[in-house]
Design a protein around this motif. Sequence first.
Motif, PDB file in Angstrom:
ATOM      1  N   UNK A   1      43.851  33.876  -1.820  1.00 36.95           N
ATOM      2  CA  UNK A   1      43.289  35.089  -2.624  1.00 36.95           C
ATOM      3  C   UNK A   1      42.262  35.483  -2.471  1.00 36.95           C
TER       4      UNK A   1
ATOM      5  N   UNK B   1      39.482  33.905  -2.290  1.00 37.19           N
ATOM      6  CA  UNK B   1      38.522  33.173  -2.336  1.00 37.19           C
ATOM      7  C   UNK B   1      38.636  31.744  -1.359  1.00 37.19           C
TER       8      UNK B   1
ATOM      9  N   UNK C   1      27.724  29.665  -5.329  1.00 34.83           N
ATOM     10  CA  UNK C   1      28.579  30.515  -5.160  1.00 34.83           C
ATOM     11  C   UNK C   1      29.961  29.418  -5.786  1.00 34.83           C
TER      12      UNK C   1
ATOM     13  N   UNK D   1      32.789  26.438  -7.487  1.00 39.98           N
ATOM     14  CA  UNK D   1      32.471  26.145  -8.709  1.00 39.98           C
ATOM     15  C   UNK D   1      33.211  25.687  -8.652  1.00 39.98           C
TER      16      UNK D   1
ATOM     17  N   UNK E   1      36.093  25.830  -5.315  1.00 42.82           N
ATOM     18  CA  UNK E   1      36.501  26.700  -4.728  1.00 42.82           C
ATOM     19  C   UNK E   1      35.336  28.016  -4.840  1.00 42.82           C
ATOM     20  N   UNK E   2      34.712  29.302  -4.470  1.00 44.90           N
ATOM     21  CA  UNK E   2      34.107  29.984  -4.186  1.00 44.90           C
ATOM     22  C   UNK E   2      34.819  31.459  -3.683  1.00 44.90           C
ATOM     23  N   UNK E   3      34.048  31.796  -4.328  1.00 46.28           N
ATOM     24  CA  UNK E   3      34.697  33.701  -4.107  1.00 46.28           C
ATOM     25  C   UNK E   3      34.473  33.940  -2.310  1.00 46.28           C
TER      26      UNK E   3
ATOM     27  N   UNK F   1      33.903  41.219  -2.657  1.00 48.80           N
ATOM     28  CA  UNK F   1      34.263  39.338  -3.266  1.00 48.80           C
ATOM     29  C   UNK F   1      34.924  39.347  -2.480  1.00 48.80           C
ATOM     30  N   UNK F   2      36.429  39.663  -2.554  1.00 49.32           N
ATOM     31  CA  UNK F   2      37.670  39.012  -1.710  1.00 49.32           C
ATOM     32  C   UNK F   2      37.225  38.894  -0.351  1.00 49.32           C
TER      33      UNK F   2
ATOM     34  N   UNK G   1      49.870  37.979  -6.736  1.00 49.08           N
ATOM     35  CA  UNK G   1      48.848  37.101  -6.698  1.00 49.08           C
ATOM     36  C   UNK G   1      47.872  36.231  -8.063  1.00 49.08           C
TER      37      UNK G   1
ATOM     38  N   UNK H   1      42.853  33.994  -9.329  1.00 53.12           N
ATOM     39  CA  UNK H   1      41.681  33.340  -8.878  1.00 53.12           C
ATOM     40  C   UNK H   1      39.850  33.275  -9.017  1.00 53.12           C
ATOM     41  N   UNK H   2      40.173  35.039  -8.733  1.00 51.82           N
ATOM     42  CA  UNK H   2      38.266  35.019  -9.143  1.00 51.82           C
ATOM     43  C   UNK H   2      37.539  35.513  -9.970  1.00 51.82           C
TER      44      UNK H   2
ATOM     45  N   UNK I   1      37.617  33.132 -12.073  1.00 51.29           N
ATOM     46  CA  UNK I   1      36.971  31.769 -12.253  1.00 51.29           C
ATOM     47  C   UNK I   1      35.202  32.138 -12.199  1.00 51.29           C
ATOM     48  N   UNK I   2      34.933  32.701 -11.169  1.00 51.67           N
ATOM     49  CA  UNK I   2      33.298  33.988 -11.039  1.00 51.67           C
ATOM     50  C   UNK I   2      32.405  34.630 -12.018  1.00 51.67           C
TER      51      UNK I   2
END
Lengths: 466, 397
Positions: free
Chosen positions: A7, A9, A26, A28, A37-39, A198-199, B179, B200-201, B203-204
Motif C-alpha cells: 500500500x 510502502x 528512510x 523505520x 518499512x520504507x516509503x 511518495x507511494x 487501505x 502504512x505511510x 509511519x514516515x
Amino acid sequence: MRMTFDRGTVLLTPTAAGESPEGWPGVMWDPRVTRWRAPAWRRGELLRRCAQEGLAVEGRVGEASRWRVYPWPLVSLRSYQGAALCAWRLAGRRGIVALPTGSGKTWVALGAMAEQAAPTLCVVPTRVLMHQWWEAISRLYPGPVGLWGDGKRRLYPVTVTTFESAYRHMATWGDRFSLLVVDEAHHFGQSAQDSILQMCAARARLGLTATPPGPGPRAERLHELLGAQVFSTKIEELRGKHLADFQRISLVVDFVPEERRGYDLDYGAFRSFYLPFRRRSPEASWVEFVREASRSDDGRRALAAWRASRRRLGYHRAKAEALRWLLSEHSQRKVLIFTPDNETAYKVASEHLVMPITCDIGRAERARCLEHFRAGRLRRLVSSRVLNEGLDVPDAEVGIIVGGGGSLREYLQRLGRILRPARGKMAVLVELTTRATPESRRFRQREMSLGESLPAVSLRGKAGER
Amino acid sequence: MLDYVEVSGEIAPSYLGEADTVWLRALLDAYERHVGHQRRELEEHLQAPLSVACDPRSLRRARLVLDRIWPTEPGVGIGPRRLREELFLAAAEDPDRERVVERVARRLGLRPRVVMDSLFADLPPQRRLAPMPAGLSPWELALRVNQATAQSVLRRSRRVLVELVGNARALVAQARWGGLMAVARPAREGAGLTLEISGPLSLFCRSLVYGRTLAALLPLLTRCDSFLLRADCEVGDRLRRFVLRSTDPVFPAAEPRRFASQVEARFFRDFAKLAPDWDIIREPEPLVADRWLLFPDFALWHRRQRWRRWLLEIVGYWTQDYLRKKMDRLRLARRGDLILAVDRDRRCGPESEQVSRVVSPEEVVGGDRVIWYRRRVDPEAVLRILEGQRPGLPRPR
C-alpha cells in the motif's frame, strides 16, 4: 532481504542471519506489523543498498516486469526537446524539464516513454488533460493505453490518470510502473498530493512544467521526490521559430463614477480591517488573515466587502465595452477570453454570445466545442480556468484577459495558449486592468518581474470610448 | 472552514444544539420556498440575513450541507446543450446579437427571452430546486451539520484510536477496504477493545492521504454500543487532539440496520420464534485472537441462566484452508463457545472440483461445533448444541 510492496510502502524482511536494514535511509521499524518499512519512492535506494552490502533480494516490488510493453516507434523531436531528453537521461532518468507553454512538453514525455520502453504512468492535473494525453499517446503507441479517472478504470502498461485518481489509488498500483511522468509538476512539493510521488515505486521520473518553483522548500522537496531541474528554456528563445511571435498589450480602463463609488466603499471597508492586521502580522499569509477575520463580526464584514469589491472589479461597464470593441476588431480571428470566475464567464457568454468552457460544461460538449473551434465554425471561447493549464486549444490567435491571472504563473500559462506557431502568425494578448485597483498594482509588479525580456504596450481607455 | 474552540490542546468543534433549531427552521423554510426556482435566486435571497439571528459561521456550515443534499433539476424547456450549440454557432456567422437570438428563437419555436433564460439552465447556478423527497427536520439537519463538522476535522487526521464496545465489524472492514491498518487489542478495563487505525505511510510523515477514509469511518461508529475516538489532527499548521464520544450529537437518524444476507435474517426470525428462552443479539463485540479479530454474527444468551452464552458465525463462501485458519484463531482466542454454520454448497478452491465427494464438517475442521446448512440454518440444530443435546458434546461452560 525480502522486499514486498504494501500500500504505497515497501516492507523489508531479513531472510538470513545478520541481515538488518536498521539505519538505512528512510527505513523505520513498524510495530503494527513487526516489520521494517520504507516509503515506496525509496525502492531504488534500497535496491542499491542491498547490492552494496551484498544482500540477495527476494520477492519483487511491483509487477512491472510481468507487463509487456509494445515496441514504441521512433519519436522525432525538435532540437530543444531532444536536448531536454538528453539532459534528463544524463541526470539518471530523474528530473524536471521546464519548457514554455505551447512548446511541446508532451513530446518530451513521449520521447522518454519510447526510450524507456517500460511500464509508464502519466499523472496529469485534470480530466480534460487526461483525455488529451491519452489521445497523444494513442496516436504513437501501438498497444492499448490505459485510462484511470473520469469514470474509466483501465490499467495497462502505459496508463494516464489524474492527480485525484492517483491520490486515491496509488497505494494499490504504485508498484506496477517503472517510469512516472508528472505533468504540471509545479503543483507538487508542498501539497497533500505529494503522497502520489511518495507511494509510487517507479525509479525513473520525469516532471514537466512551464513555471518551475523558485529556490525554497518547495523546490527542495521536488528535487527529492522527482529530481533536479535538468533543463529549461524561455519563451523569448523559442519565439518566432518554435512558438508564434506575439504582442502583449495592457488596456487600462476605469469604472464609471457610480461604480467607482461602490467599489471604493467596499474596498475601503475591507482595508479598514486588513491594514491593521497587516501591521500587526506583516508575515502572515492570506489564509491566516481569513482565519482571523472569520472569528469576529468586523472581520466577516471585511471579508464580505472584499468579495463584493472583487465582483465589481471582475467585470464592469468599461470592461464590457472594451471587450465588445476588441471582439469586433478581431472578428475574423480565433479569440480566447479569460475571466476571473465562472459567473463572469457566463455573463460574457450571454452578453457577447461566446461559448463558455468551464468545469460545469460536460466532457462531450466541451470536446464538440473544441472541434467546432478547430474547424473554424466557432471563433470565440470564454473560460475562467479550464483553458489555463495544458489544454490544447487549436490555432487561437488572440487572448483577452478580462480578469484574474494576476500571478506571473497564471499569466504565462494564458499567454502560452495562443503561442502555437503558424506561418506569419502574430498572436496578441490583451489584458484589461482597472485603474487604481489591486489589478493595476499586480500588473506593475508582474511587469517588473518579467523585466525587459517581454515588453508590454500599455494603452489607456475610458468606458464607451474607443 | 473549521469552527472550533481549543481547550488545553484539545479541539472541540462547535456543534449545533437544540437552541439552533429555530434558525435552522427558518433556513429550511427559505429552501422550501425556493423549490421550483433557480439556485442563484436562493443565493441572492440568502445574501440578506435570516429572519432569526444566527452565527454566520454556523449558517455557512448548514448551507454547505443543505446544498449538498438538496436535490435540483434542470429547468423545463428545450435542452440547453442543443440551444447553446445552435446559438453560438449562429453567432459566429453574424455579429448582431439581437438578430442572432431572434433567428435561433424562431427556428426553435421559442420566444427570444426563453432562449436566453434557458441557455445555462442545466448548469449548477441555474438549476432549479426540487422538493426534498423526505422531510428534513431542523434537528436532523443540525445532526447532519455536526457530523460534517466532525468529519472535516477527521479529514485532517493521520491516525485514530477508538475504544469501543459492541460491533466493530463494519468499521474494520471499511478501514481495510480503504487501505488502512487496524491494530486491535483488548480494552484496558471492562469489555470491548481498542482499535488503532492508521495508514502504512503514516509511519514516515504527516500524510493526510488517509484523512478521507478515516472521516468515512465516522458514520459506522453508530453500530457500536459505545465508543471513545481520539485523533491527532493537523489544524492551523499544528497537531491537535480531537476527541469524539458516543454521546456527542453527530449521528443523524441512521437507516435501519440490514442483515448481511437473507440467511442471517431468516435464522434471526426462526430462532427467536423457536427458542423464547434465548435472547438473540446481532453483531456482538468481536473476539481478539492474537493480532486477529473475529466477528461473530450472533450472540445467543439464555434469559435466566446468563452464564450460558454462545456465539454463532454463519459462513457463506469458504475453502478448507479458510475454515482451518478460523478454527486455529479460535483456539488462539481460547474460545470454545463459537458455533460455525457452514454453507454446504459454497465451497470454493481446488477441492470444489470434487463435488461428488461428500465431506463432513468434522472432516474439514475437526470441530464438533460446526453445522452444515443449505439455504437455511436450522435453528433446531443450533438449539440442540446450546442445550447440550448433541451426542458426544460436552455441556457448555
